[in-house]
Scaffold this active site. Structure first.
Site, PDB file in Angstrom:
ATOM      1  CG  ASN A  70      43.676  71.170  57.220  1.00  0.00           C
ATOM      2  OD1 ASN A  70      44.419  71.819  57.935  1.00  0.00           O
ATOM      3  ND2 ASN A  70      44.040  70.758  56.015  1.00  0.00           N
ATOM      4  CG  ASP A 102      43.849  64.186  51.526  1.00  0.00           C
ATOM      5  OD1 ASP A 102      45.013  64.424  51.173  1.00  0.00           O
ATOM      6  OD2 ASP A 102      43.561  63.602  52.592  1.00  0.00           O
ATOM      7  N   PRO A 152      46.609  67.433  43.841  1.00  0.00           N
ATOM      8  CG  PRO A 152      48.109  69.055  43.128  1.00  0.00           C
ATOM      9  CD  PRO A 152      46.653  68.827  43.408  1.00  0.00           C
ATOM     10  CE  LYS A 192      48.879  58.338  55.083  1.00  0.00           C
ATOM     11  NZ  LYS A 192      48.191  59.280  55.968  1.00  0.00           N
ATOM     12  CE  LYS A 199      51.161  60.171  50.780  1.00  0.00           C
ATOM     13  NZ  LYS A 199      50.629  61.523  50.903  1.00  0.00           N
TER      14      LYS A 199
HETATM   15  O1  C5P Z   1      48.232  60.851  52.533  1.00  0.00           O
HETATM   16  P1  C5P Z   1      48.294  61.860  53.610  1.00  0.00           P
HETATM   17  O2  C5P Z   1      47.605  63.149  53.271  1.00  0.00           O
HETATM   18  O3  C5P Z   1      47.888  61.381  54.962  1.00  0.00           O
HETATM   19  O4  C5P Z   1      49.862  62.146  53.727  1.00  0.00           O
HETATM   20  C1  C5P Z   1      50.338  63.117  54.564  1.00  0.00           C
HETATM   21  C2  C5P Z   1      51.672  63.587  54.057  1.00  0.00           C
HETATM   22  O5  C5P Z   1      51.592  63.875  52.659  1.00  0.00           O
HETATM   23  C3  C5P Z   1      52.085  64.901  54.704  1.00  0.00           C
HETATM   24  O6  C5P Z   1      53.495  64.891  54.773  1.00  0.00           O
HETATM   25  C4  C5P Z   1      51.558  65.940  53.723  1.00  0.00           C
HETATM   26  O7  C5P Z   1      52.308  67.136  53.805  1.00  0.00           O
HETATM   27  C5  C5P Z   1      51.724  65.260  52.391  1.00  0.00           C
HETATM   28  N1  C5P Z   1      50.701  65.577  51.388  1.00  0.00           N
HETATM   29  C6  C5P Z   1      51.050  66.297  50.266  1.00  0.00           C
HETATM   30  N2  C5P Z   1      50.122  66.571  49.299  1.00  0.00           N
HETATM   31  C7  C5P Z   1      48.855  66.141  49.429  1.00  0.00           C
HETATM   32  C8  C5P Z   1      48.480  65.412  50.563  1.00  0.00           C
HETATM   33  C9  C5P Z   1      49.427  65.152  51.522  1.00  0.00           C
HETATM   34  O8  C5P Z   1      52.210  66.706  50.146  1.00  0.00           O
HETATM   35  N3  C5P Z   1      47.965  66.424  48.498  1.00  0.00           N
END
Ligand code: C5P
Length: 413
Positions: free
Chosen positions: A218, A287, A313, A345, A349
């Protein structure tokens, strides 16, 4: 480099210093000050009053700073490139050195009839003033009252020193030496808010291999995470920075671990988690990743191609699920319903704080040098306006330190 010098360099590295030079014989020392600040890594923009130019030429300071010196408020050309409001916003710190008695009086009155006073009035940056004047002028109750007012309003007073003066008198009123001004400026950035704390930060994108030459990734530049690492180190923390592939230099006093994929990032975070007190996950982790990584370069074929993906993960959720006393901060990059999605979120989380930013708009977000953030936690939140990422990071670190201390004191009470 000695320890104290390298910490000076680190606190001033990449800082934007607007150096105001006003009319005093000590203006000759400003040339040395520009050099010292630049050597410590700062970018120095010099602004001179008309009186200052009688003591030292703009050309001298321009040559030393490597940037055109600004002198006039009503200069259409200069205003078109970087107007006084932009200069006011640009600065991380304004130092007026030397500050004449007259200029100090102008600051107190909020006058804006020349470029430097207009910038000082328009800026939210911290202001440091290094007075330089004859001892009688310094001792005069008008000057003393003016200086007291400036200090009361939050300005930092650098000096003056006592000693022999250019006018032949002896007493207080000499401008501090450039080295002292550099040290005091560096100290302003070293807040000590996270003194002794251990902080782990993730930054940058991840790359998920498709075959030996292609990957999914990205547009994250890593700037936000690296700026947070810099700000946390300046705040006195011991920082570990786990970074995906980025084109950025490692901030000083920061331990960096380089990774490529989400899997590697998870492993590096897990290996470095022991003893950490705060985790800030600013990485834009992919993701999804290809279900299978081809051993050889995938050949072009007629028609369309399919790529099967699986989830990576979730590093942050994995840490936060079993976080104990760890203070965990996540980021949420959203294109719509920013606060609502970010709050979801935060809950899902089990985070202590989430930094929500809007992406996909014209300004800010990924790969940009500025951003705006909404910091949210269970009981509240705060909005940080559009700012250069370095400034935003300092504001974020300050709030993380406050929330961390609040959690820490509840735990211990
Ligand atoms: O769910 P999302 O990707 O939007 O969440 C973003 C947050 O989760 C960020 O802080 C990112 O660093 C973390 N993240 C992670 N591992 C992933 C996906 C996101 O640590 N696989």
């Amino acid at each position: 480099m000695t320890d104290s010098m390298s910490s000076l360099a680190s606190s001033l590295a990449n800082k934007r210093i607007l150096l105001g030079v006003t009319g005093s014989i000590a203006a000759y020392k400003s040339a040395e000050l520009v050099r010292r600040l630049s050597e410590a890594g700062a970018t120095v923009q010099v602004v001179m009053t008309e009186a200052a130019q009688a003591f030292v030429t703009p050309f001298t300071l321009q040559t030393l700073s490597g940037r055109a010196v600004h002198t006039a408020l009503m200069d259409a050309d200069a205003e078109a490139t970087m107007g006084h409001i932009e200069q006011a916003r640009w600065a991380d710190l304004i130092i007026v050195a030397p500050a004449s008695a007259n200029f100090i009086a102008k600051l107190v009155q909020g006058q804006a009839d020349d470029l430097l006073s207009a910038i000082c009035l328009a800026s939210e940056a911290p202001l440091a003033v290094a007075p330089a004047m004859n001892r009688q002028m310094w001792a005069h109750e008008a000057t003393q009252a003016n200086v007291a007012t400036l200090v009361e309003r939050g300005a930092k007073l650098f000096g003056p020193a006592a000693g022999e003066q250019a006018c032949g008198e002896v007493g207080p009123g000499r401008m501090l030496e450039p080295d002292q001004i550099v040290a005091m400026s560096a100290a302003l950035f070293d807040t000590g808010l996270l003194a002794g704390r251990r902080v782990l930060i993730t930054a940058g994108p991840t790359q998920e291999d498709i075959d030996p030459v292609r990957y999914i990734s990205n547009r994250s530049s890593g700037k936000m995470g690296f700026s947070i690492a810099t700000a946390a180190a300046e705040a006195g923390a011991q920082v570990t920075l786990v970074s995906g592939p980025v084109a950025l230099a490692t901030p000083e006093r920061v331990t960096r671990v380089d990774v490529r994929s989400a899997e590697e990032m998870l492993a590096a975070v897990a290996a470095n988690l022991d003893g950490q007190e705060i985790v800030i996950a600013a990485a834009a982790v992919a993701d999804y990743r290809p279900l299978q990584v081809a051993t050889h370069k995938i050949k072009k074929q007629a028609g369309s191609a399919q790529l099967s993906l699986e989830q990576t993960p979730d590093i942050l959720a994995t840490i936060a699920a079993d976080k104990g006393d760890l203070f965990v901060v996540g980021f949420a990059a959203e294109t719509e319903r920013l606060e609502e999605n970010a709050r979801l979120k935060l809950e899902k989380k089990s985070l202590d704080m989430i930094a929500a930013n809007r992406v996909g708009s014209e300004r800010g977000g990924f790969d940009s040098s500025e951003n705006a953030l909404k910091l949210l936690w269970q009981e509240g939140g705060v909005e940080l306006p559009m700012l250069p990422k370095e400034k935003l990071a300092r504001a974020l670190v300050q709030i993380v330190a406050e929330r961390f201390d609040a959690k820490d004191s509840t735990k211990n009470s």
